[in-house]
Each structure stands twice: as C-alpha cells, then as structure tokens.
Write a protein that holds these residues in place. Structure first.
Motif, PDB file in Angstrom:
ATOM      1  N   PRO A 233     -11.593  25.485  56.881  1.00 58.17           N
ATOM      2  CA  PRO A 233     -11.293  24.768  55.616  1.00 58.17           C
ATOM      3  C   PRO A 233     -10.775  25.709  54.479  1.00 58.17           C
ATOM      4  CG  PRO A 233     -13.606  25.261  56.155  1.00 58.17           C
ATOM      5  CD  PRO A 233     -12.853  25.658  57.307  1.00 58.17           C
ATOM      6  N   HIS A 234     -11.072  27.050  54.489  1.00 61.80           N
ATOM      7  CA  HIS A 234     -10.868  27.967  53.517  1.00 61.80           C
ATOM      8  C   HIS A 234      -9.146  28.144  53.432  1.00 61.80           C
ATOM      9  CE1 HIS A 234     -14.994  28.588  52.992  1.00 61.80           C
ATOM     10  NE2 HIS A 234     -15.199  29.017  54.169  1.00 61.80           N
ATOM     11  N   LYS A 235      -8.862  28.413  54.625  1.00 60.68           N
ATOM     12  CA  LYS A 235      -7.074  28.417  54.720  1.00 60.68           C
ATOM     13  C   LYS A 235      -6.426  27.104  54.773  1.00 60.68           C
ATOM     14  CE  LYS A 235      -7.469  32.996  57.267  1.00 60.68           C
ATOM     15  NZ  LYS A 235      -7.199  33.645  58.360  1.00 60.68           N
ATOM     16  N   GLY A 236      -7.256  26.152  55.054  1.00 61.19           N
ATOM     17  CA  GLY A 236      -6.626  24.869  55.193  1.00 61.19           C
ATOM     18  C   GLY A 236      -5.622  24.711  56.417  1.00 61.19           C
ATOM     19  N   THR A 237      -6.391  25.311  57.495  1.00 59.03           N
ATOM     20  CA  THR A 237      -5.599  25.355  58.535  1.00 59.03           C
ATOM     21  C   THR A 237      -6.241  24.598  59.869  1.00 59.03           C
ATOM     22  OG1 THR A 237      -6.476  27.370  59.309  1.00 59.03           O
ATOM     23  CG2 THR A 237      -4.324  27.378  58.277  1.00 59.03           C
ATOM     24  N   LEU A 238      -5.576  23.900  60.866  1.00 64.08           N
ATOM     25  CA  LEU A 238      -6.178  23.503  62.178  1.00 64.08           C
ATOM     26  C   LEU A 238      -5.286  23.858  63.231  1.00 64.08           C
ATOM     27  CD1 LEU A 238      -8.274  21.504  63.421  1.00 64.08           C
ATOM     28  CD2 LEU A 238      -6.478  19.754  63.127  1.00 64.08           C
TER      29      LEU A 238
ATOM     30  N   PRO B  49      -3.074   5.340  63.743  1.00 60.94           N
ATOM     31  CA  PRO B  49      -4.144   5.870  63.719  1.00 60.94           C
ATOM     32  C   PRO B  49      -5.244   5.447  64.850  1.00 60.94           C
ATOM     33  CG  PRO B  49      -4.031   4.394  62.050  1.00 60.94           C
ATOM     34  CD  PRO B  49      -2.745   4.642  62.484  1.00 60.94           C
ATOM     35  N   SER B  50      -6.136   6.044  65.343  1.00 59.24           N
ATOM     36  CA  SER B  50      -7.033   5.599  66.366  1.00 59.24           C
ATOM     37  C   SER B  50      -8.414   6.383  66.420  1.00 59.24           C
ATOM     38  CB  SER B  50      -6.530   5.719  67.955  1.00 59.24           C
ATOM     39  OG  SER B  50      -6.431   7.358  68.068  1.00 59.24           O
ATOM     40  N   CYS B  51      -8.748   7.309  65.616  1.00 60.70           N
ATOM     41  CA  CYS B  51     -10.099   7.559  65.465  1.00 60.70           C
ATOM     42  C   CYS B  51     -10.261   8.358  64.153  1.00 60.70           C
ATOM     43  CB  CYS B  51     -10.027   8.740  66.650  1.00 60.70           C
ATOM     44  SG  CYS B  51     -11.675   9.769  66.638  1.00 60.70           S
ATOM     45  N   LEU B  52     -11.485   8.271  63.626  1.00 60.15           N
ATOM     46  CA  LEU B  52     -11.766   8.893  62.312  1.00 60.15           C
ATOM     47  C   LEU B  52     -13.175   9.531  62.243  1.00 60.15           C
ATOM     48  CD1 LEU B  52     -10.795   5.529  59.914  1.00 60.15           C
ATOM     49  CD2 LEU B  52      -9.521   7.411  60.599  1.00 60.15           C
ATOM     50  N   LYS B  53     -13.231  10.783  61.848  1.00 58.80           N
ATOM     51  CA  LYS B  53     -14.508  11.251  61.847  1.00 58.80           C
ATOM     52  C   LYS B  53     -14.657  12.100  60.373  1.00 58.80           C
ATOM     53  CE  LYS B  53     -15.806  10.791  66.155  1.00 58.80           C
ATOM     54  NZ  LYS B  53     -16.952  10.177  66.770  1.00 58.80           N
ATOM     55  N   PHE B  54     -15.806  11.923  59.793  1.00 65.54           N
ATOM     56  CA  PHE B  54     -16.198  12.581  58.530  1.00 65.54           C
ATOM     57  C   PHE B  54     -16.887  13.772  58.961  1.00 65.54           C
ATOM     58  CE2 PHE B  54     -15.647   8.280  56.455  1.00 65.54           C
ATOM     59  CZ  PHE B  54     -14.890   8.682  55.587  1.00 65.54           C
ATOM     60  N   TYR B  55     -16.703  14.907  57.956  1.00 70.39           N
ATOM     61  CA  TYR B  55     -17.245  16.098  58.050  1.00 70.39           C
ATOM     62  C   TYR B  55     -17.872  16.407  56.695  1.00 70.39           C
ATOM     63  CZ  TYR B  55     -18.837  20.743  58.073  1.00 70.39           C
ATOM     64  OH  TYR B  55     -19.408  22.175  57.819  1.00 70.39           O
ATOM     65  N   VAL B  56     -19.269  16.771  56.556  1.00 65.33           N
ATOM     66  CA  VAL B  56     -19.445  17.081  55.233  1.00 65.33           C
ATOM     67  C   VAL B  56     -19.902  18.642  55.174  1.00 65.33           C
ATOM     68  CG1 VAL B  56     -21.646  17.023  53.732  1.00 65.33           C
ATOM     69  CG2 VAL B  56     -21.040  14.946  54.944  1.00 65.33           C
ATOM     70  N   PRO B  57     -19.312  19.460  54.401  1.00 64.75           N
ATOM     71  CA  PRO B  57     -19.416  20.887  54.347  1.00 64.75           C
ATOM     72  C   PRO B  57     -20.881  21.163  54.258  1.00 64.75           C
ATOM     73  CG  PRO B  57     -17.535  20.015  52.775  1.00 64.75           C
ATOM     74  CD  PRO B  57     -18.388  18.936  53.325  1.00 64.75           C
ATOM     75  N   LYS B  58     -20.974  22.505  54.622  1.00 67.68           N
ATOM     76  CA  LYS B  58     -22.422  22.961  54.809  1.00 67.68           C
ATOM     77  C   LYS B  58     -22.938  22.947  53.418  1.00 67.68           C
ATOM     78  CE  LYS B  58     -25.302  26.912  56.060  1.00 67.68           C
ATOM     79  NZ  LYS B  58     -25.252  28.390  56.655  1.00 67.68           N
ATOM     80  N   GLY B  59     -24.307  22.566  53.004  1.00 66.20           N
ATOM     81  CA  GLY B  59     -24.928  22.397  51.789  1.00 66.20           C
ATOM     82  C   GLY B  59     -24.716  21.182  51.005  1.00 66.20           C
ATOM     83  N   GLY B  60     -23.824  20.441  51.662  1.00 70.26           N
ATOM     84  CA  GLY B  60     -23.443  19.004  50.820  1.00 70.26           C
ATOM     85  C   GLY B  60     -24.073  17.896  51.621  1.00 70.26           C
ATOM     86  N   LYS B  61     -24.847  17.988  52.441  1.00 67.17           N
ATOM     87  CA  LYS B  61     -25.252  17.053  53.640  1.00 67.17           C
ATOM     88  C   LYS B  61     -26.327  16.050  52.573  1.00 67.17           C
ATOM     89  CE  LYS B  61     -27.672  15.689  57.794  1.00 67.17           C
ATOM     90  NZ  LYS B  61     -28.355  16.220  58.971  1.00 67.17           N
ATOM     91  N   ASP B  62     -27.186  16.664  52.133  1.00 67.05           N
ATOM     92  CA  ASP B  62     -28.243  15.926  51.217  1.00 67.05           C
ATOM     93  C   ASP B  62     -27.440  15.168  50.118  1.00 67.05           C
ATOM     94  OD1 ASP B  62     -30.904  18.424  51.877  1.00 67.05           O
ATOM     95  OD2 ASP B  62     -30.151  16.704  52.900  1.00 67.05           O
ATOM     96  N   VAL B  63     -26.549  15.963  49.493  1.00 66.54           N
ATOM     97  CA  VAL B  63     -26.040  15.403  48.449  1.00 66.54           C
ATOM     98  C   VAL B  63     -25.362  13.926  48.828  1.00 66.54           C
ATOM     99  CG1 VAL B  63     -23.998  15.667  46.642  1.00 66.54           C
ATOM    100  CG2 VAL B  63     -25.507  17.509  46.827  1.00 66.54           C
ATOM    101  N   ASN B  64     -24.559  14.062  49.844  1.00 65.71           N
ATOM    102  CA  ASN B  64     -23.649  13.059  50.104  1.00 65.71           C
ATOM    103  C   ASN B  64     -24.443  12.063  50.936  1.00 65.71           C
ATOM    104  OD1 ASN B  64     -20.717  13.507  49.258  1.00 65.71           O
ATOM    105  ND2 ASN B  64     -21.571  15.698  50.029  1.00 65.71           N
ATOM    106  N   ASN B  65     -25.667  12.367  51.499  1.00 63.18           N
ATOM    107  CA  ASN B  65     -26.213  11.033  52.372  1.00 63.18           C
ATOM    108  C   ASN B  65     -27.551  10.901  51.606  1.00 63.18           C
ATOM    109  OD1 ASN B  65     -27.630   9.397  54.195  1.00 63.18           O
ATOM    110  ND2 ASN B  65     -26.651  10.285  55.849  1.00 63.18           N
ATOM    111  N   PRO B  66     -27.882  10.071  50.661  1.00 61.19           N
ATOM    112  CA  PRO B  66     -29.106   9.839  50.179  1.00 61.19           C
ATOM    113  C   PRO B  66     -30.272   9.551  51.030  1.00 61.19           C
ATOM    114  CG  PRO B  66     -27.716   7.868  49.652  1.00 61.19           C
ATOM    115  CD  PRO B  66     -27.105   9.003  50.237  1.00 61.19           C
TER     116      PRO B  66
END
Length: 367
Positions: free
Chosen positions: A82-87, A348-365
């Motif tokens: 995520p820092h370099k923006g590469t896959l 498009p055929s598959c969707l997956k969300f990822y919450v960056p480390k430290g953001g889990k509690d913020v984004n999921n009440p």
C-alpha cells in the motif's frame, strides 16, 4: 444505536474475468464517508482471476485463474504494497481442476485451497514464508443429486474455514452436500476420508455460497438452483442441522449467486441472476432464523457483492454491465438505496474490502 464513524480510507480489491494481458485484478481506495473510489494499482498475468482472498494483514492476495480447461487453470499469489501502491504477481501454480471458482487461506496463512467447479474437486497448497504457493495436491469427490442437467456429478463452488478455524467447509452444488474436513492445531485441513464429514442440505438446493453469523454458531447457505437461503446450526460440528429454508428467488431462474451478512449480524443479503437481477434482503430474527423483508433490483448479473466494514455501503459486481454499483445501506432497516455512483470495470466478479492496520475499530462500530 448511535454510531460515531471517523472518516477513513480503506482498500477495495476487485477480481474479474479477463485475459492475462489485461489488468484483471485492481485495487481502489474507498472513502467510507462519501463512497468515492480512486484507482490505486492493478496486476496482469492471470487468466480469469474471478475470485480473490486476502491475508489478515492485506499484504498477500490469492487469486484463482478460473479457466474451464484443467491444463490452464491456476492458483496465484500476489503481494500488495500500500505504501508504494503496487500489486505484484509472485507465484502461479496449476489447479489441476477445471474452473476453480473459489479460494481460501487458512487462518494461520500457511495453506491455500481452491474449489474446482467443473471437475468437482479441491486443490490445496502449502504456502512458504514469502506467501508463494507450493506444489498442488488434488482431492476429488463423487456423487450426484436430483437436477437432471446440473447435478449429474459434483460441482464444487465455495470453500470456507469456519470462524473458529477448526473445520473447512466446501459447498457441492452437484450433490446437495456440504463437504467438511477437520483442521489440525497448525491450521492445516486434514483432507482425507478419515477426517471428512459431509452433511446433506436439501434435494435440488444446489449449495453455492455461505456466510457465518458474527456472534453465534449459525451459518446461512444460498442454494443456486432452488433460490433458497438455509439457516444452519453448527453448534455440534459433526451434526449440522438445517433449521429453515426461505425461498428468495420466486422466478425459478436457477441463478442465485452470493450471500453476505451485515457486520452487526442483523441482516442477510443474497444476490440473484438470470431473471429479475437483484438482491434479496432478509432480517435475522431473535432465534437466528430469517424473514425476507425486501428486494433491491441491480444491474445485470450480480455475481458477487460486498458490504463495507462499517456496514453503511453495499457494492455489487454487476458482471454483464461492466460496472460495480454502490448502494447506501440503512443500518437500522437493512434496506438499500442506489447512490448512483459506479466503478467501471470489465466483467467484475469479486469484491474484497481491506481495512488498514489500526483502522478496524474506527471503520466497524460493531467490533
């Protein structure tokens, strides 16, 4: 319920049906306040990366290569930075099974398994310390069920680790069975007849996808052929019980596709294709069974969808219209409203969300 949600950007991974020369997997940033998306990066080199799974830290991505030909179908590993923006594609192994339609990673990250639809088998791989896939092994099933055209032999579609990580479940559309294996203390499923316990669902159901309750030993199983959603009680893993079957597809389309539960466990959604494309909306009642409360039309062929981790948006991969639709979700009623926002992408055929480390509690009440 009063919810305080802090603005945060998370990641959306998208798989698709595409040629190896195309960017078949893409990563977008997703704004949890506005639902705005921005393209970040993508990866080429995989034929038909139709389904993905992510490691717990979001850095490792695993994708099927869903070719119908056993000689070209694959399982693949990628590294997301995520820092370099590469896959980056890091390894590719043969699936030795036709049309691998689903892929799962063991809770400890050391084992990957695919469900191979047409060949009615699963393929499994050890994973090295860099996330690369080892030599594949294959386990094939036998059997049939009542549908004269689509249940003449096993068709493996979904594959899941149970929330406690102690069992691996495989949905077999062709036999109306859910195939289950025990998992050892190292997180490795024991894929052999001695550790296999299958349970029967319902004749003609066509088991396709499963979602698990976040807070009790219940699962919700979608039947592709019958268009029903079954409530499963797995409090006794060796004696899973079907508590209920709710008819959601009233058009007999035999094309029900995907199922997910809201983060708070209060609502279940199921997508349907081929006729009356859209999403059934079901309320989870006090005893865990379901009541259908609504239906949301979508664009053509809603093969897969995902609920944002904060529960406020639902995104639909409408394959045949080359778009991802974004719906706003009412957390209290479970109903959906179309935001009008779209992400254009071929098949498009598959969707997956990822919450960056430290953001889990913020984004999921709810957690």
């Amino acid at each position: 319920m009063n919810l305080t949600i802090i603005l945060s950007v998370i990641y959306l991974f998208v798989g698709s049906y595409s040629a190896p020369s195309d960017e078949g997997i893409r990563v977008y940033t997703f704004d949890t306040e506005t639902a705005e998306t921005k393209y970040l990066c993508g990866a080429k080199g995989i034929s038909n990366p139709g389904f993905l799974c992510l490691s717990a830290d979001g850095r490792r991505v695993y994708a099927v290569g869903e070719d119908p030909n056993e000689t070209t179908s694959t399982a693949n590993s990628l590294i997301f930075n995520p820092h370099k923006g590469t896959l980056q594609l890091t390894s590719s192994q043969p699936a030795h099974g036709s049309a691998p339609s689903n892929i799962a990673l063991s809770p400890n990250g050391s084992f990957v398994v695919t469900a191979n639809y047409y060949s009615g088998s699963i393929t499994y791989y050890n994973v090295d310390k860099k996330g690369r896939l080892g030599t594949p092994s294959v386990y094939a099933f036998t059997g049939s069920s009542t549908h004269p055209k689509r249940q003449t032999h096993p068709y493996l579609h979904g594959i899941y680790y149970t929330p406690d990580g102690k069992h691996l479940w495989c949905t077999d559309l062709g036999t109306d069975l859910v195939r289950t294996f025990s998992v050892d203390t190292h997180g490795i499923p024991q894929i052999d007849t001695a550790h296999q316990t299958d349970f029967f669902t319902k004749s003609g159901l066509g088991p396709r996808h499963i979602c698990f309750s976040p807070d009790r030993p219940l699962a919700y199983l979608l039947g592709e052929l019958s268009g029903e959603v079954c409530t499963l009680d797995f409090s006794q893993p060796d004696n899973v019980k079907v508590l209920q079957a709710v008819r959601c597809d009233s058009l007999n389309a035999e094309g029900s596709a995907d199922i997910h539960i809201s983060p708070d466990g209060r609502f279940v959604y199921a997508s349907h294709r081929l006729k009356g494309d859209g999403l059934s909306i079901l309320r989870v009642d006090a005893d865990g069974t379901l009541t259908k409360i609504g239906y949301q039309p979508t664009a053509a062929y809603p093969r897969n969808f995902a609920i944002s981790p904060d529960g406020r948006f639902l995104l639909v991969a409408s394959r045949d219209e080359d778009i991802i639709q974004i719906f706003r979700r009412n957390i209290d009623t479970g109903l959906l409203s179309d935001t009008g926002q779209r992400i254009p992408m071929h098949n498009p055929s598959c969707l997956k969300f990822y919450v960056p480390k430290g953001g889990k509690d913020v984004n999921n009440p709810y957690r």
